[in-house]
Structures are given as C-alpha cells and as structure tokens.
Write a protein that holds these residues in place. Structure first.
Motif: not given
Length: 334
Positions: A76, A90, A92, A98, A100, A219
């Motif tokens: 991550s 944040r 990811q 996908p 977030e 994103s």
C-alpha cells in the motif's frame, strides 16, 4: 496492527476488523550531535513507546508499506500530513481492485471507482501501523515487558529495536524497529509464544517530512458519485442484555449496532494498546454451532451459539484467548 482491510471470513464477510515528547520536532532535524545521540540513547522503554505514538500522529511522511503474512504479500502507498490539529491520510492498496481511503481525523472515506461510490465511516478502531493504540505507555507496561534490543538499519535508517513480550500467555508479543532520529515506526512483527513471526509490516521506502499536501487528493474526481455514510448507533451491552469479559487490560473502545447480512448485529471492540478484538452478536441461523474459525496470521476467531444468537470473537489474539472470551459471554437480565 494494519490499517487496510484484513482477509474476510464466512460469517464476517461484512465486518470491519477492527496504538508526549515535546522534543520530537528537534529529533526530526537529525542533527547528529553528541548531545542529541546521548539523549536518544538514554531513553527508557516507556519513552520509546511515547515517541512512536506521537511520531505516527504528528509527523508528515509518505511511502510504500509492505504487509506479509505467510506466503501472502500486499503493498500500500500512504501519505500522512499533520496540520497542527488533526491528521490527514491517504491510503492506496496496490493489490486487488482499485480502492483508496481518505482520512481526516476520525472520518474515513472509502472510494470505490468501479461503482462510482464513496462510503464514509468514522474511524472508531484501534490505531494501526505505523502507530500504536491510544493506551498510555505506562498502561502497556502493565501487561507487556519492553526490552531495548540494540540497533539495526531498516531502509537506510538507523533504528532502535524494541522487543515487547506479554506478561501472560493470552496475547502475542511484538518486535518494533523505530527510526532513532524521528521516532517513526518503520517495521513491526507480531510474534507467537514459540518466537515465530505471524505477520509483519514495514516501509519498503519512506520519506519523512517535506510532504506535498497535493498528494492527499484522491486519484479520481468524485463529483456525482453516490455517497453512503455508514451509521453506527452506539449501544450499551448491559442494556441489551449481554455481559462480556475481555482479557485483563483490554479496554472498551466502542460498542455499536451494525447492519449485517443476517440482520442487525452488536459489535464491541476492545484494545490493550497493541492488540484489538471484537465481539459480534447477531441472529443465529438454524445450522449455526460453536466452532473455531480458520486462523489467518495472528487473527483468530471463535463462534459460539447462545440461545437464538451467534457470538463471534475475532481479533489479534491466540486461539485459546478467542475461545475463552466467547465462552465468557453471557445472556443476562432478559
């Protein structure tokens, strides 16, 4: 001790499995002076735990984290900024679909691009890597012994190694690698009573300080996405007719009513400052029986039928501890 979602199990498919030094800023400067080195070397185990707690919340950092459990490896990216009052983050995940996670203070937004959906939830759970839970260092030392175990390099950083051992066999031990200059936790391992590593998390690469706030932006543009805010109504287990008995040192973090596939469920979350566990109470199906559920790394679970309800205990605890907590749940006053 991880922030992103843990593996999902049968009846827990919709459950969310849920750690102050004023000189910290000066420590970030990495002066390398003899006086500074002496101060670091003179820190007690309790002071090192305080450093880790404060650094994870108050430092700006970004990097790539690696989570390893057996043959499973996941990565991550994380960006963390402290604005002087609250933390912004944040996260990811780099594996799977996908996703977030955008966090401000205790509010977490999960972005699901294929559904153009944002799920908002309050971060009412124990802290995760690279932080420790909110328990004070003195409270942790009541249930763990901490040994300062030399120095090692991690990712190019000079780290202090801390070995944390439980005073009783009802929980795991830990090994921590802490950047001696900033206090940021760079690597952690969860250890069982045989000294085996059950899981570990580490920064593959990290930058401390100098983080651009633009990196906190998601994103994808979320204008027009569906927004769902998860509502968890606080409840009192005693008023609901239940008595719970967590292990010594595990303090309640919160108790809520959650929507589940089988109907509304009660969830009580406890933490001792390093480990956390949840007790779920939900309507039982006709075929439900008491059983130990499959272990995943340090995560154990035990399900027990109590009348027309199913009690499931899941957490970063040994299997016997999960079973003992489940067996201690009682229906009272109703």
């Amino acid at each position: 001790m991880q922030w992103f979602a843990l593996p999902r199990w049968r009846r827990l498919s919709s459950a969310v499995l849920l750690l102050a030094l004023a000189s910290l800023a000066q420590a970030q400067e990495r002066t390398g002076s003899a006086a500074g080195a002496d101060a670091v070397d003179g820190r007690s185990a309790e002071q090192w735990l305080q450093v880790v707690q404060q650094a994870a919340r108050r430092l700006d950092y970004s990097g790539t984290m690696v989570y390893q459990q057996g043959n499973e490896v996941r990565m991550s990216r994380i960006v963390h900024v402290f604005d002087g009052k609250v933390s912004h983050e944040r996260l990811q995940p780099m594996d799977g679909r996908p996703r977030e996670f955008i966090r401000r203070a205790d509010e977490v937004k999960c972005l699901i691009p294929e559904a153009k959906r944002v799920v908002i939830e309050r971060k009412t759970r124990a802290e995760s890597f690279p932080g420790l839970a909110a328990a004070s260092a003195s409270e942790l030392l009541q249930h763990y012994s901490v040994n300062i175990a030399g120095r090692e390099r991690v990712g190019g950083f000079d780290c202090q190694v801390l070995e944390i051992r439980p005073r009783m066999g009802d929980r795991y031990g830990y090994r921590l690698w802490v950047d001696r200059a900033s206090g940021l936790l760079l690597r952690s391992q969860t250890i069982n009573d045989r000294g085996e590593v059950l899981e570990q998390m580490a920064f593959a690469e990290v930058r401390i300080g100098g983080v651009d706030r633009e990196q906190l932006k998601p994103s994808w543009p979320t204008d027009g996405w569906k927004v769902d805010e998860t509502a968890h109504r606080p409840v009192d287990m005693k008023e609901q007719g239940w008595r719970l008995a967590p292990p010594s040192g595990f303090k309640p973090l919160y108790t809520v009513r959650r929507p589940m596939a089988s109907g509304p469920a009660l969830q009580a979350v406890y933490s001792d400052g390093l480990a956390s566990l949840s007790v779920f109470i939900e309507p039982a199906a006709a075929s439900d029986t008491s059983e130990a559920l499959p272990r995943r790394g340090p995560i154990n679970a035990y399900a027990r039928r109590v009348g027309d309800s199913m009690v499931t205990v899941v957490g970063e605890i040994p299997a016997e501890t999960a079973r003992a907590v489940a067996q201690a749940v009682e229906r009272v006053g109703r």
